[in-house]
Design an enzyme around this catalytic site. Structure first.
Site, PDB file in Angstrom:
ATOM      1  N   MET A   3       0.856  -1.201   0.000  1.00  0.00           N
ATOM      2  CA  MET A   3       0.000   0.000   0.000  1.00  0.00           C
ATOM      3  C   MET A   3       0.887   1.244   0.000  1.00  0.00           C
ATOM      4  SD  MET A   3      -2.835  -1.150   2.807  1.00  0.00           S
ATOM      5  CE  MET A   3      -3.479  -2.822   2.862  1.00  0.00           C
ATOM      6  N   MET A  28      -1.634  -2.342  -4.073  1.00  0.00           N
ATOM      7  CA  MET A  28      -2.672  -1.309  -3.888  1.00  0.00           C
ATOM      8  C   MET A  28      -1.940   0.027  -3.974  1.00  0.00           C
ATOM      9  SD  MET A  28      -4.654  -3.338  -0.841  1.00  0.00           S
ATOM     10  CE  MET A  28      -3.222  -4.373  -0.551  1.00  0.00           C
ATOM     11  N   ASP A  52     -10.200 -12.128  -0.511  1.00  0.00           N
ATOM     12  CA  ASP A  52      -9.297 -11.391   0.377  1.00  0.00           C
ATOM     13  C   ASP A  52     -10.053 -10.368   1.210  1.00  0.00           C
ATOM     14  OD1 ASP A  52      -7.163 -10.054   1.516  1.00  0.00           O
ATOM     15  OD2 ASP A  52      -6.464  -9.138  -0.338  1.00  0.00           O
TER      16      ASP A  52
END
Ligand code: DX5
Ligand code: ZN
Length: 221
Positions: A35, A66, A173
Protein backbone atom coordinates in the site's frame (compact mmCIF):
# COMPACT_ATOMS: atom_id res chain seq x y z
CA UNK A 1 -8.05 -24.84 -1.39
CA UNK A 2 -4.92 -22.81 -0.84
CA UNK A 3 -4.45 -20.73 2.28
CA UNK A 4 -2.46 -17.52 1.91
CA UNK A 5 -1.75 -15.77 5.23
CA UNK A 6 -1.45 -12.00 4.78
CA UNK A 7 1.70 -10.83 6.53
CA UNK A 8 0.11 -7.42 7.09
CA UNK A 9 -1.13 -8.77 10.42
CA UNK A 10 2.20 -10.37 11.38
CA UNK A 11 4.62 -8.93 13.92
CA UNK A 12 6.97 -7.06 11.56
CA UNK A 13 9.73 -6.96 14.17
CA UNK A 14 9.84 -10.78 13.94
CA UNK A 15 8.84 -11.18 10.30
CA UNK A 16 11.20 -14.07 9.48
CA UNK A 17 9.97 -16.06 12.49
CA UNK A 18 6.34 -15.28 11.66
CA UNK A 19 6.79 -16.49 8.09
CA UNK A 20 8.50 -19.69 9.21
CA UNK A 21 5.70 -20.24 11.71
CA UNK A 22 2.88 -20.01 9.13
CA UNK A 23 4.88 -22.12 6.69
CA UNK A 24 5.25 -24.84 9.34
CA UNK A 25 1.59 -24.41 10.23
CA UNK A 26 0.60 -25.43 6.69
CA UNK A 27 0.25 -22.21 4.71
CA UNK A 28 0.31 -22.70 0.92
CA UNK A 29 1.17 -19.16 -0.21
CA UNK A 30 2.15 -15.89 1.43
CA UNK A 31 0.03 -12.84 0.69
CA UNK A 32 1.92 -9.53 0.68
CA UNK A 33 -0.15 -6.34 0.84
CA UNK A 34 1.60 -3.38 -0.76
CA UNK A 35 0.00 0.00 0.00
CA UNK A 36 1.33 3.39 -1.02
CA UNK A 37 -0.69 5.97 0.92
CA UNK A 38 -2.20 7.23 -2.37
CA UNK A 39 -4.51 4.58 -3.81
CA UNK A 40 -5.30 3.57 -0.24
CA UNK A 41 -4.77 5.66 2.92
CA UNK A 42 -2.18 3.30 4.41
CA UNK A 43 1.50 2.63 3.77
CA UNK A 44 2.98 -0.84 4.14
CA UNK A 45 5.96 -2.47 2.46
CA UNK A 46 8.07 -2.22 -0.68
CA UNK A 47 10.29 -4.39 -2.90
CA UNK A 48 13.24 -4.49 -0.46
CA UNK A 49 11.08 -6.31 2.08
CA UNK A 50 9.87 -8.76 -0.58
CA UNK A 51 13.48 -9.44 -1.50
CA UNK A 52 14.25 -10.31 2.13
CA UNK A 53 11.13 -12.47 2.47
CA UNK A 54 12.12 -14.38 -0.66
CA UNK A 55 15.27 -15.52 1.11
CA UNK A 56 13.49 -17.04 4.11
CA UNK A 57 10.64 -18.98 2.48
CA UNK A 58 9.92 -21.27 -0.44
CA UNK A 59 6.21 -20.44 -0.42
CA UNK A 60 4.85 -18.67 -3.51
CA UNK A 61 4.75 -14.92 -2.90
CA UNK A 62 1.36 -13.45 -3.77
CA UNK A 63 1.91 -9.71 -4.03
CA UNK A 64 -1.21 -7.53 -3.94
CA UNK A 65 -0.44 -4.05 -5.27
CA UNK A 66 -2.67 -1.31 -3.89
CA UNK A 67 -0.65 1.51 -5.42
CA UNK A 68 -1.23 4.24 -7.97
CA UNK A 69 1.53 3.30 -10.40
CA UNK A 70 1.70 -0.49 -10.73
CA UNK A 71 3.32 -0.24 -14.19
CA UNK A 72 6.32 1.42 -12.64
CA UNK A 73 6.68 -0.87 -9.61
CA UNK A 74 5.45 -4.33 -10.70
CA UNK A 75 8.81 -5.11 -12.39
CA UNK A 76 10.65 -4.31 -9.15
CA UNK A 77 8.42 -6.65 -7.15
CA UNK A 78 8.89 -9.43 -9.70
CA UNK A 79 12.64 -8.93 -9.62
CA UNK A 80 12.46 -9.12 -5.82
CA UNK A 81 10.81 -12.53 -6.05
CA UNK A 82 7.04 -12.09 -6.45
CA UNK A 83 5.39 -15.12 -8.09
CA UNK A 84 1.94 -13.57 -8.38
CA UNK A 85 1.08 -9.91 -8.92
CA UNK A 86 -2.44 -8.55 -8.45
CA UNK A 87 -3.31 -5.08 -9.71
CA UNK A 88 -6.47 -3.01 -9.32
CA UNK A 89 -7.57 -2.06 -12.87
CA UNK A 90 -8.51 1.48 -11.82
CA UNK A 91 -4.84 2.10 -10.94
CA UNK A 92 -3.56 1.17 -14.42
CA UNK A 93 -3.41 3.38 -17.52
CA UNK A 94 -4.37 0.30 -19.51
CA UNK A 95 -4.74 -2.81 -17.36
CA UNK A 96 -4.31 -5.15 -20.34
CA UNK A 97 -0.86 -3.68 -20.95
CA UNK A 98 0.03 -4.05 -17.25
CA UNK A 99 -1.14 -7.67 -17.12
CA UNK A 100 0.77 -8.55 -20.30
CA UNK A 101 3.90 -6.97 -18.87
CA UNK A 102 3.55 -8.96 -15.62
CA UNK A 103 3.33 -12.21 -17.58
CA UNK A 104 6.21 -11.27 -19.87
CA UNK A 105 8.38 -10.73 -16.82
CA UNK A 106 7.63 -14.28 -15.69
CA UNK A 107 5.05 -13.75 -12.96
CA UNK A 108 1.40 -14.80 -12.85
CA UNK A 109 -1.04 -11.96 -13.44
CA UNK A 110 -4.16 -11.22 -11.44
CA UNK A 111 -6.79 -8.53 -11.38
CA UNK A 112 -8.10 -7.29 -8.01
CA UNK A 113 -11.79 -6.45 -7.85
CA UNK A 114 -13.19 -4.13 -5.21
CA UNK A 115 -16.59 -4.97 -3.67
CA UNK A 116 -18.35 -2.23 -5.70
CA UNK A 117 -16.90 -3.17 -9.10
CA UNK A 118 -19.32 -5.22 -11.22
CA UNK A 119 -18.11 -8.30 -13.08
CA UNK A 120 -18.87 -6.75 -16.48
CA UNK A 121 -16.05 -4.31 -15.86
CA UNK A 122 -13.42 -7.03 -15.60
CA UNK A 123 -14.58 -9.58 -18.16
CA UNK A 124 -12.40 -7.92 -20.79
CA UNK A 125 -9.28 -8.95 -18.85
CA UNK A 126 -10.06 -12.66 -18.65
CA UNK A 127 -7.67 -13.55 -21.48
CA UNK A 128 -4.80 -11.86 -19.68
CA UNK A 129 -5.10 -13.21 -16.15
CA UNK A 130 -4.21 -16.32 -14.17
CA UNK A 131 -6.32 -15.30 -11.16
CA UNK A 132 -9.07 -12.93 -10.02
CA UNK A 133 -8.66 -11.46 -6.56
CA UNK A 134 -12.12 -10.77 -5.17
CA UNK A 135 -11.97 -8.20 -2.40
CA UNK A 136 -14.34 -9.04 0.44
CA UNK A 137 -13.45 -5.73 2.15
CA UNK A 138 -12.50 -2.37 0.66
CA UNK A 139 -8.71 -2.30 0.33
CA UNK A 140 -6.60 -0.39 2.83
CA UNK A 141 -6.51 -2.10 6.19
CA UNK A 142 -6.31 -5.50 7.83
CA UNK A 143 -8.92 -6.57 10.34
CA UNK A 144 -12.04 -5.19 8.60
CA UNK A 145 -15.44 -6.87 8.61
CA UNK A 146 -16.16 -9.38 5.82
CA UNK A 147 -18.64 -8.12 3.18
CA UNK A 148 -20.96 -11.05 2.50
CA UNK A 149 -22.58 -9.25 -0.47
CA UNK A 150 -19.53 -10.27 -2.53
CA UNK A 151 -20.37 -13.99 -2.25
CA UNK A 152 -22.85 -14.05 -5.19
CA UNK A 153 -20.24 -12.25 -7.32
CA UNK A 154 -17.70 -14.97 -6.51
CA UNK A 155 -20.24 -17.62 -7.46
CA UNK A 156 -21.05 -15.85 -10.73
CA UNK A 157 -17.35 -15.50 -11.57
CA UNK A 158 -16.87 -19.21 -10.92
CA UNK A 159 -19.78 -19.99 -13.23
CA UNK A 160 -18.44 -17.76 -16.02
CA UNK A 161 -14.93 -19.16 -15.78
CA UNK A 162 -16.29 -22.71 -15.82
CA UNK A 163 -18.52 -22.00 -18.81
CA UNK A 164 -15.63 -20.57 -20.80
CA UNK A 165 -13.25 -23.25 -19.48
CA UNK A 166 -10.70 -20.64 -18.53
CA UNK A 167 -7.74 -21.60 -16.31
CA UNK A 168 -8.32 -18.76 -13.84
CA UNK A 169 -8.12 -19.15 -10.07
CA UNK A 170 -10.41 -17.20 -7.75
CA UNK A 171 -8.85 -15.70 -4.66
CA UNK A 172 -10.83 -14.02 -1.89
CA UNK A 173 -9.30 -11.39 0.38
CA UNK A 174 -10.55 -9.56 3.43
CA UNK A 175 -12.19 -10.45 6.72
CA UNK A 176 -11.91 -14.22 6.23
CA UNK A 177 -11.50 -16.33 9.34
CA UNK A 178 -12.03 -19.93 10.46
CA UNK A 179 -15.71 -19.17 11.14
CA UNK A 180 -16.67 -17.88 7.66
CA UNK A 181 -14.16 -19.54 5.31
CA UNK A 182 -16.72 -22.24 4.44
CA UNK A 183 -19.08 -19.69 2.86
CA UNK A 184 -16.27 -18.25 0.74
CA UNK A 185 -15.09 -21.64 -0.50
CA UNK A 186 -18.65 -22.79 -1.11
CA UNK A 187 -19.15 -19.71 -3.30
CA UNK A 188 -16.17 -20.80 -5.43
CA UNK A 189 -12.96 -19.26 -4.08
CA UNK A 190 -9.88 -21.48 -4.27
CA UNK A 191 -7.23 -19.26 -2.73
CA UNK A 192 -8.10 -17.81 0.65
CA UNK A 193 -6.26 -14.83 2.09
CA UNK A 194 -6.42 -14.41 5.84
CA UNK A 195 -4.46 -11.85 7.84
CA UNK A 196 -5.85 -11.21 11.29
CA UNK A 197 -7.79 -14.50 11.02
CA UNK A 198 -4.44 -16.30 11.32
CA UNK A 199 -1.82 -13.96 12.78
CA UNK A 200 -4.07 -12.69 15.56
CA UNK A 201 -4.77 -16.21 16.79
CA UNK A 202 -2.53 -17.94 19.35
CA UNK A 203 -1.84 -21.16 17.41
CA UNK A 204 -1.42 -20.77 13.62
CA UNK A 205 -1.36 -24.54 12.96
CA UNK A 206 -4.56 -25.06 14.92
CA UNK A 207 -6.26 -22.18 13.06
CA UNK A 208 -5.23 -23.47 9.63
CA UNK A 209 -6.32 -26.98 10.63
CA UNK A 210 -9.74 -25.58 11.67
CA UNK A 211 -10.00 -23.72 8.35
CA UNK A 212 -9.32 -26.87 6.34
CA UNK A 213 -11.67 -28.91 8.50
CA UNK A 214 -14.54 -26.45 8.02
CA UNK A 215 -14.36 -26.70 4.22
CA UNK A 216 -13.96 -30.46 4.03
CA UNK A 217 -16.59 -32.09 1.91
CA UNK A 218 -17.98 -28.86 0.47
CA UNK A 219 -19.55 -29.17 -2.96
CA UNK A 220 -17.22 -26.81 -4.86
CA UNK A 221 -14.12 -28.72 -3.71
C1 DX5 B 1 -6.88 -5.36 2.64
C2 DX5 B 1 -5.82 -6.37 2.26
C3 DX5 B 1 -6.06 -7.72 2.85
C4 DX5 B 1 -6.04 -7.73 4.34
C5 DX5 B 1 -6.39 -9.07 4.87
O1 DX5 B 1 -6.62 -4.17 2.00
O2 DX5 B 1 -5.77 -6.52 0.87
O3 DX5 B 1 -5.13 -8.66 2.35
O4 DX5 B 1 -4.83 -7.35 4.87
O5 DX5 B 1 -6.44 -8.98 6.26
P1 DX5 B 1 -7.68 -9.52 7.08
O6 DX5 B 1 -7.72 -10.99 6.81
O7 DX5 B 1 -7.32 -9.19 8.48
O8 DX5 B 1 -8.90 -8.81 6.58
ZN1 ZN C 1 -4.56 -8.25 0.02
Amino acid sequence: MKIAPSILSADFARLGDEIRAVEEAGADWLHVDVMDGHYVPNITIGPVVVESIRKVTRLPLDVHLMITDPDKYAPEFIKAGADWISVHPETCKDATVTLRMIRQLGAKASIAVNPDIPLEKIEAYFAHIDMILMMTVFPGFAGQAFIADVLPKIAETKRMIGEKRLPILIEADGGIKADNIDRVVQAGAEVIVSGSGIFKTPDYAETIRKMRQSVQGLHSL
